[in-house]
Enzyme design. Structure first.
Site, PDB file in Angstrom:
ATOM      1  N   ASP A   8      12.239 -19.484  -1.533  1.00  0.00           N
ATOM      2  CA  ASP A   8      11.805 -18.263  -1.472  1.00  0.00           C
ATOM      3  C   ASP A   8      12.532 -17.284  -0.731  1.00  0.00           C
ATOM      4  OD1 ASP A   8      10.219 -16.262  -2.264  1.00  0.00           O
ATOM      5  OD2 ASP A   8       8.474 -16.601  -1.067  1.00  0.00           O
ATOM      6  N   ASP A 103      13.668 -14.421  -7.494  1.00  0.00           N
ATOM      7  CA  ASP A 103      13.889 -14.715  -6.221  1.00  0.00           C
ATOM      8  C   ASP A 103      13.210 -15.962  -5.497  1.00  0.00           C
ATOM      9  OD1 ASP A 103      11.301 -13.722  -6.461  1.00  0.00           O
ATOM     10  OD2 ASP A 103      11.216 -12.661  -4.452  1.00  0.00           O
ATOM     11  N   GLU A 104      12.968 -16.801  -6.504  1.00  0.00           N
ATOM     12  CA  GLU A 104      12.215 -18.217  -5.916  1.00  0.00           C
ATOM     13  C   GLU A 104      12.298 -19.183  -6.883  1.00  0.00           C
ATOM     14  OE1 GLU A 104       7.801 -18.477  -5.471  1.00  0.00           O
ATOM     15  OE2 GLU A 104       7.718 -16.756  -6.735  1.00  0.00           O
TER      16      GLU A 104
END
Length: 357
Positions: A8, A103-104
């Site tokens: 993350d 983003d993860e």
């Protein structure tokens, strides 16, 4: 036993802005829409979070909490480009990657031979590579199952990692708050708390059949999660499930007629997006979404393989019936996409909105 890593990125959009514009560093910063356009915060840095600013918060409210908040509109193409760099780093270690957003992502490194096959060392290496090649920090969680890896990635932020070894799962899970389990929202957590259920340990001793009776399928899943069980594999191929477009209005509107004036622009943009990104996919439902002045929202959907402009207007009328006098701040339209591609016999008009209808 599987080895799952959840990576993350730390306050991703804001971190990219601080990397590219050093003058933002050390100051409260948020990426989002302006208060004049009644926007919301997409993400913010840790300096802003100290003032109580959070993602999905109305920009106007965020600026009340933090009058010195620096607000930038965001550069989505830049964020996508950096995300592609990060994805390339992941692929050095495994082909089993499940992206959750820009983003993860989940990574299954069970078969990775690098770093002696240690998921802990692999996670450290991935984070080092990301920092060296993008200038951004990432946090990671390592566990034998997906949901625990995601929980773990939040426990040592920012720029850290947390490992839950298989033999430590029973001990860790016993005291884990139910609010930390992905999918347990505020309302559900309050319902569980009213039954005396606040931790996974509480669920372990609660009558299973009563949980299933009260909560149905979710109750059965909760029983598994409370024991550290999560048999889900990684969804390596993640085709988009829907295409939609929405707009936050400059001022609240209140009538069906006002909403109808907004619809043509939304429908035209939806048609453009469909033809660009989902022209070979079968449609299985139409959706209209309203968000009200109290930030609560409602969606109405209609299942069909055909797309009808008139149906969007019918769904809009049904959604307006739930207004209860509230102002409408956001209006959106979308279509759901099935996993199947269109076959040649299907009328190609089913893949686009016929605006003349």
């Amino acid at each position: 036993m599987r080895k799952i890593i959840h990576v993350d990125m730390d306050c991703y959009f804001a971190a990219v802005e601080m990397r590219d514009f050093p003058e933002y560093r050390g100051k409260p910063l948020a990426v989002g829409g302006s208060r004049e356009r009644r926007g919301v915060i997409s993400t913010c840095n840790y300096e802003a979070r100290r003032f109580g600013v959070r993602s999905a918060m109305a920009t106007a409210y965020a600026q009340k909490l933090c009058p010195d908040l620096i607000l930038v509109p965001g550069r989505m193409q830049v964020y996508k480009d950096v995300s592609s760099q990060i994805r390339a780093i992941f692929s050095r270690y495994t082909e089993l990657i499940e992206p959750l957003s820009l983003d993860e992502a989940y990574l299954d490194v069970s078969d990775c031979k690098l770093h002696k096959g240690s998921a802990t060392l692999i996670a450290e290496a991935i984070r080092r590579d990301i920092l060296a090649e993008t200038g951004l920090t990432a946090s990671a969680g390592v566990a034998p199952v997906k949901f625990l890896a995601k929980v773990a990635s939040d426990l040592n932020k920012p720029n850290g990692q947390y490992v839950i070894p298989p033999d430590k799962v029973p001990e860790f899970i016993r005291t884990l708050s139910l609010r930390q389990i992905p999918g347990v929202g505020k309302v559900t957590a309050e319902k569980l708390s009213s039954l005396g259920l606040n931790t996974c340990g509480d669920v372990q001793t609660y009558p299973k059949q009563e949980l299933i009776t009260r909560f149905g399928k979710f109750g059965a899943v909760l029983i598994e999660r409370a024991q550290g069980i999560d048999d889900r594999g990684l969804s390596v191929s993640r085709e988009r499930k829907s295409v939609g477009v929405e707009t936050t209005l400059a001022q609240d509107i209140y009538t069906l007629e006002q909403c109808q004036q907004v619809m043509p622009g939304l429908i035209q943009e939806l048609s453009t997006r469909l033809s660009r990104s989902a022209k070979d996919r079968q449609i299985h439902k139409q959706v209209v979404k309203l968000k009200f002045s109290d930030f609560k929202q409602t969606t109405i959907e209609h299942r069909s393989n055909d797309v009808s402009v008139m149906m969007f207007y019918e769904l809009l009328a049904q959604a307006i019936a739930r207004q209860d006098g509230r102002g409408i701040r956001l209006l959106g339209v979308a279509v759901g996409l099935s996993d199947k591609s269109l076959i040649s016999e299907v009328d190609p008009l089913q893949t686009q909105l016929v605006l003349s209808i």
